[in-house]
Design a protein around this motif. Structure first.
Motif, PDB file in Angstrom:
ATOM      1  N   GLU A   2       0.824  -1.210   0.000  1.00  0.00           N
ATOM      2  CA  GLU A   2       0.000   0.000   0.000  1.00  0.00           C
ATOM      3  C   GLU A   2       0.856   1.256   0.000  1.00  0.00           C
ATOM      4  N   VAL A   3       1.934   1.262   0.784  1.00  0.00           N
ATOM      5  CA  VAL A   3       2.839   2.413   0.803  1.00  0.00           C
ATOM      6  C   VAL A   3       3.482   2.613  -0.567  1.00  0.00           C
ATOM      7  N   MET A   4       3.927   1.523  -1.183  1.00  0.00           N
ATOM      8  CA  MET A   4       4.562   1.630  -2.495  1.00  0.00           C
ATOM      9  C   MET A   4       3.575   2.114  -3.551  1.00  0.00           C
ATOM     10  N   ALA A   5       2.337   1.606  -3.499  1.00  0.00           N
ATOM     11  CA  ALA A   5       1.336   2.004  -4.483  1.00  0.00           C
ATOM     12  C   ALA A   5       1.004   3.487  -4.377  1.00  0.00           C
ATOM     13  N   ALA A   6       0.974   4.003  -3.162  1.00  0.00           N
ATOM     14  CA  ALA A   6       0.597   5.405  -2.953  1.00  0.00           C
ATOM     15  C   ALA A   6       1.730   6.380  -3.253  1.00  0.00           C
ATOM     16  N   SER A   7       2.965   5.903  -3.224  1.00  0.00           N
ATOM     17  CA  SER A   7       4.098   6.827  -3.318  1.00  0.00           C
ATOM     18  C   SER A   7       4.845   6.762  -4.634  1.00  0.00           C
ATOM     19  N   HIS A   8       4.636   5.737  -5.448  1.00  0.00           N
ATOM     20  CA  HIS A   8       5.453   5.617  -6.650  1.00  0.00           C
ATOM     21  C   HIS A   8       4.947   6.544  -7.746  1.00  0.00           C
ATOM     22  N   PRO A   9       5.843   7.307  -8.401  1.00  0.00           N
ATOM     23  CA  PRO A   9       5.412   8.268  -9.429  1.00  0.00           C
ATOM     24  C   PRO A   9       5.012   7.621 -10.751  1.00  0.00           C
ATOM     25  N   ARG A  10       5.508   6.416 -11.047  1.00  0.00           N
ATOM     26  CA  ARG A  10       5.184   5.765 -12.312  1.00  0.00           C
ATOM     27  C   ARG A  10       3.786   5.152 -12.230  1.00  0.00           C
ATOM     28  N   ALA A  11       2.850   5.655 -13.067  1.00  0.00           N
ATOM     29  CA  ALA A  11       1.457   5.219 -12.988  1.00  0.00           C
ATOM     30  C   ALA A  11       1.276   3.718 -13.235  1.00  0.00           C
ATOM     31  N   PRO A  12       1.918   3.116 -14.257  1.00  0.00           N
ATOM     32  CA  PRO A  12       1.711   1.672 -14.455  1.00  0.00           C
ATOM     33  C   PRO A  12       2.154   0.829 -13.264  1.00  0.00           C
ATOM     34  N   LEU A  13       3.323   1.162 -12.679  1.00  0.00           N
ATOM     35  CA  LEU A  13       3.793   0.390 -11.534  1.00  0.00           C
ATOM     36  C   LEU A  13       2.904   0.628 -10.319  1.00  0.00           C
ATOM     37  N   SER A  14       2.461   1.862 -10.116  1.00  0.00           N
ATOM     38  CA  SER A  14       1.546   2.152  -9.013  1.00  0.00           C
ATOM     39  C   SER A  14       0.244   1.379  -9.170  1.00  0.00           C
ATOM     40  N   ARG A  15      -0.240   1.286 -10.400  1.00  0.00           N
ATOM     41  CA  ARG A  15      -1.475   0.537 -10.663  1.00  0.00           C
ATOM     42  C   ARG A  15      -1.316  -0.945 -10.365  1.00  0.00           C
ATOM     43  N   VAL A  16      -0.192  -1.522 -10.815  1.00  0.00           N
ATOM     44  CA  VAL A  16       0.049  -2.943 -10.550  1.00  0.00           C
ATOM     45  C   VAL A  16       0.207  -3.190  -9.055  1.00  0.00           C
ATOM     46  N   THR A  17       0.907  -2.304  -8.363  1.00  0.00           N
ATOM     47  CA  THR A  17       1.100  -2.471  -6.931  1.00  0.00           C
ATOM     48  C   THR A  17      -0.220  -2.367  -6.184  1.00  0.00           C
ATOM     49  N   HIS A  18      -1.110  -1.466  -6.616  1.00  0.00           N
ATOM     50  CA  HIS A  18      -2.450  -1.387  -6.042  1.00  0.00           C
ATOM     51  C   HIS A  18      -3.192  -2.719  -6.205  1.00  0.00           C
ATOM     52  N   ALA A  19      -3.102  -3.290  -7.415  1.00  0.00           N
ATOM     53  CA  ALA A  19      -3.779  -4.559  -7.674  1.00  0.00           C
ATOM     54  C   ALA A  19      -3.197  -5.690  -6.817  1.00  0.00           C
ATOM     55  N   LEU A  20      -1.875  -5.703  -6.651  1.00  0.00           N
ATOM     56  CA  LEU A  20      -1.250  -6.719  -5.808  1.00  0.00           C
ATOM     57  C   LEU A  20      -1.680  -6.554  -4.351  1.00  0.00           C
ATOM     58  N   ALA A  21      -1.790  -5.295  -3.892  1.00  0.00           N
ATOM     59  CA  ALA A  21      -2.247  -5.058  -2.520  1.00  0.00           C
ATOM     60  C   ALA A  21      -3.679  -5.544  -2.328  1.00  0.00           C
ATOM     61  N   ARG A  22      -4.539  -5.312  -3.339  1.00  0.00           N
ATOM     62  CA  ARG A  22      -5.918  -5.808  -3.232  1.00  0.00           C
ATOM     63  C   ARG A  22      -5.954  -7.321  -3.152  1.00  0.00           C
ATOM     64  N   ALA A  23      -5.144  -7.977  -3.991  1.00  0.00           N
ATOM     65  CA  ALA A  23      -5.131  -9.439  -3.996  1.00  0.00           C
ATOM     66  C   ALA A  23      -4.639  -9.996  -2.663  1.00  0.00           C
ATOM     67  N   VAL A  24      -3.578  -9.407  -2.120  1.00  0.00           N
ATOM     68  CA  VAL A  24      -3.050  -9.862  -0.831  1.00  0.00           C
ATOM     69  C   VAL A  24      -4.080  -9.617   0.274  1.00  0.00           C
ATOM     70  N   ALA A  25      -4.777  -8.483   0.225  1.00  0.00           N
ATOM     71  CA  ALA A  25      -5.804  -8.188   1.224  1.00  0.00           C
ATOM     72  C   ALA A  25      -6.955  -9.192   1.163  1.00  0.00           C
ATOM     73  N   GLN A  26      -7.211  -9.756  -0.022  1.00  0.00           N
ATOM     74  CA  GLN A  26      -8.270 -10.744  -0.183  1.00  0.00           C
ATOM     75  C   GLN A  26      -7.815 -12.164   0.130  1.00  0.00           C
ATOM     76  N   GLY A  27      -6.555 -12.320   0.561  1.00  0.00           N
ATOM     77  CA  GLY A  27      -6.081 -13.621   0.998  1.00  0.00           C
ATOM     78  C   GLY A  27      -5.201 -14.363   0.020  1.00  0.00           C
ATOM     79  N   GLN A  28      -4.881 -13.765  -1.128  1.00  0.00           N
ATOM     80  CA  GLN A  28      -4.004 -14.436  -2.094  1.00  0.00           C
ATOM     81  C   GLN A  28      -2.551 -14.336  -1.658  1.00  0.00           C
ATOM     82  N   TYR A  29      -1.768 -15.324  -2.097  1.00  0.00           N
ATOM     83  CA  TYR A  29      -0.321 -15.219  -1.962  1.00  0.00           C
ATOM     84  C   TYR A  29       0.195 -14.198  -2.983  1.00  0.00           C
ATOM     85  N   LEU A  30       1.277 -13.533  -2.630  1.00  0.00           N
ATOM     86  CA  LEU A  30       1.864 -12.563  -3.546  1.00  0.00           C
ATOM     87  C   LEU A  30       2.306 -13.230  -4.839  1.00  0.00           C
ATOM     88  N   SER A  31       2.872 -14.416  -4.745  1.00  0.00           N
ATOM     89  CA  SER A  31       3.331 -15.123  -5.948  1.00  0.00           C
ATOM     90  C   SER A  31       2.162 -15.443  -6.872  1.00  0.00           C
TER      91      SER A  31
END
Length: 408
Positions: free
Chosen positions: A94-123
Motif C-alpha cells: 500500500e505504501v509503495m502504491a501510494a508513493s510511486h510516481p510511475r502510474a503503471p507500476l503504481s497501478r500494478v502495486t495497487h492490484a497486488l495489494a488488493r489481492a493480498v488483502a483478499q487472501g491471495q499469496y503474492l506469488s
C-alpha cells in the motif's frame, strides 16, 4: 452526481477505465482518467486526492499495465527494503502504491495489494502479470513459504541490476561504432548524390580519359542517384517484414537467434552472456530449494535467446527420462566443455547449486572483459573504415585533376 455504465466485477482482478470531472481543493475544475476495479473505488481514489467528483463515466475494461524491466527491478528493490525494515507485506504494498510516481507500476502495486488483502499469496497475484516471469514468481513463492521473502527479493533485485548494467555496457559498445558507421555511410551517400556529379561535369570538360578509380566512383554515383528511392523502400519494407516475422514466428526467431550466435566477435559474446544468465538462474532456483525438473519449468525465456530456450526444454525432457544434467546439456550443443565438466563433477559431489553460481560469476566476468575489449577495439576500426571511405572518395575525385596538372 451523473454516472454512466455501472461496471461489472466479474473478476476480482479486472480493472476498468473511469473518466472523471471534479473540483480540486482550490476550486478549479479538473478532469482526467483513472483505473479502478469499480465505481466506488474510483470515488474513493478521487476523495483521497481531495477532489469533489462531478461526473464519473465508466469507459470499459482497461488495457494491461505496461511495465518496463526497470519497473520490476524498482519494485523488487523497494519491496525488499521495506520488508527488511519490518513492515508487513500488505502495508508495504500500500505504501509503495501510494508513493510511486510511475502510474503503471503504481497501478500494478495497487492490484497486488488488493489481492493480498483478499487472501491471495503474492506469488499467485504476480502470476497475472507475465512481465515478472515464471522464475520470479517461483522464487517469490519459495520466499513466502520459507519466510525469506525479503532476502530473495533483494537477490532478485541485485541480479536484475547487474544484468541491466551489463546489457547497457553491451549496448553502448555496439551502438557507438554502429552509429558512427551509419553516419559515415549517410554522408558518403550524400556526397555521391550531390557532390560527385559536379565533379563529373568538370571532368567532361577535360576531354581526357579518366583514371579507373574515378570511373568506378562516377558509376557508383550514377547508380546510387537513380536507385536510392527504390532501394530505400525495399530495405525499409524488408526490415518491417522481418521485425513482424520475428515477433510472430517462433521458427524465424530461432533462426535469427542461431544466426546471431554464429556471427564473428559478437556471436561468442552473446553465447557467453546467455550461458551466464542460464547458469545463474538455475543455480539460484536450486539454492532456493526448487527441484531440478521444476526449476527448468521456471526458466522459460530466461536468456532472451530462442536457441537456449529450446535447449532448456530438451534438457528438461532428458532429465525427466533419467539422464544426468551434464549429459543432457552436452546433447544440446549449446554449452562448451568448460561449463559441462565442472557441472558433471558438481553432480557427483552434490554441490550443483554452488558450482552453477560460480560458473555464472566466471562467465559474467568474462563477458565484461569481452565487452571492454570490443569497446576498445571499436575506435581503431572506425578510423580505418572512415579513412577508406572518405580517403578513397577524395583520391578518386582529385586524381584526374592531379594528372591534368602533370600534363600541363
Amino acid at each position: 452526481m451523473p454516472q454512466s455504465g455501472p461496471p461489472t466485477t466479474d473478476h476480482k482482478t479486472q480493472e476498468f477505465r473511469f473518466k472523471w470531472q471534479g473540483i480540486n481543493p482550490t476550486g478549479c475544475l479538473k478532469s482526467g482518467v483513472l483505473i479502478a476495479t469499480e465505481m466506488s473505488t474510483a470515488r474513493a481514489a478521487l476523495k483521497q486526492q481531495k477532489i469533489i467528483p462531478i461526473k464519473i463515466i465508466h469507459q470499459g475494461r482497461a488495457k494491461p499495465a505496461a511495465l518496463r524491466p526497470t519497473d520490476i527491478t524498482t519494485f523488487s528493490r523497494q519491496l525488499a527494503s521495506l520488508l527488511q525494515a519490518g513492515l508487513p507485506l500488505l502495508a508495504t504494498l500500500e505504501v509503495m502504491a501510494a508513493s510511486h510516481p510511475r502510474a503503471p507500476l503504481s497501478r500494478v502495486t495497487h492490484a497486488l495489494a488488493r489481492a493480498v488483502a483478499q487472501g491471495q499469496y503474492l506469488s499467485t497475484a504476480l502470476a497475472d502479470y507475465p512481465q515478472f516471469g515464471p522464475m520470479y514468481c517461483q522464487l517469490v513463492a519459495i520466499g513466502e513459504t520459507s519466510s525469506a521473502l525479503a532476502p530473495l527479493l533483494a537477490q532478485l533485485a541485485e541480479h536484475r541490476e547487474q544484468a541491466a548494467a551489463q546489457q547497457a555496457k553491451l549496448r553502448a559498445a555496439l551502438s557507438y561504432p554502429s552509429g558512427v558507421l551509419i553516419l559515415s555511410l549517410l554522408i558518403t551517400t550524400a556526397l555521391m548524390i550531390w557532390v560527385v556529379p559536379t565533379f563529373q561535369q568538370i571532368f567532361e570538360s577535360f576531354g581526357a580519359p579518366l583514371p579507373t578509380p574515378t570511373r568506378i566512383v562516377l558509376s557508383l554515383s550514377s547508380a546510387i542517384a537513380h536507385g536510392i528511392a527504390p532501394v530505400t523502400f525495399l530495405i525499409g519494407s524488408g526490415i518491417f517484414i522481418a521485425a513482424l516475422g520475428l515477433r510472430r514466428s517462433t521458427v524465424l526467431r530461432t533462426a535469427y537467434d542461431h544466426l546471431r550466435l554464429t556471427l564473428p566477435i559478437i556471436g561468442p559474446l552473446l553465447r557467453q552472456l546467455a550461458i551466464a544468465r542460464w547458469t545463474h538462474a538455475l543455480g539460484t532456483l536450486l539454492k532456493a530449494g526448487t527441484p531440478l525438473a521444476e526449476a527448468f519449468n521456471s526458466m522459460t525465456r530466461i536468456t532472451n535467446n530462442a536457441v537456449f530456450d529450446q535447449a532448456t526444454c530438451t534438457i528438461l525432457q532428458r532429465v525427466q527420462r533419467g539422464e544426468r544434467l551434464a549429459q543432457a546439456m552436452r546433447a544440446t550443443g549449446c554449452f562448451p566443455p568448460t561449463v559441462l565438466q565442472p557441472i558433471a563433477i558438481a553432480e557427483e559431489s552434490g554441490s550443483l547449486d554452488t558450482m552453477l553460481n560460480d560458473l555464472a560469476m566466471l562467465n559474467e566476468q568474462q563477458v565484461d572483459m569481452r565487452i571492454t575489449l570490443l569497446a576498445n577495439s571499436a575506435e581503431p576500426l572506425i578510423i580505418i573504415v572512415l579513412g577508406l571511405l572518405i580517403g578513397g572518395l577524395v583520391v578518386a575525385m582529385y586524381l584526374p585533376i592531379i594528372q591534368l596538372g602533370n600534363i600541363i
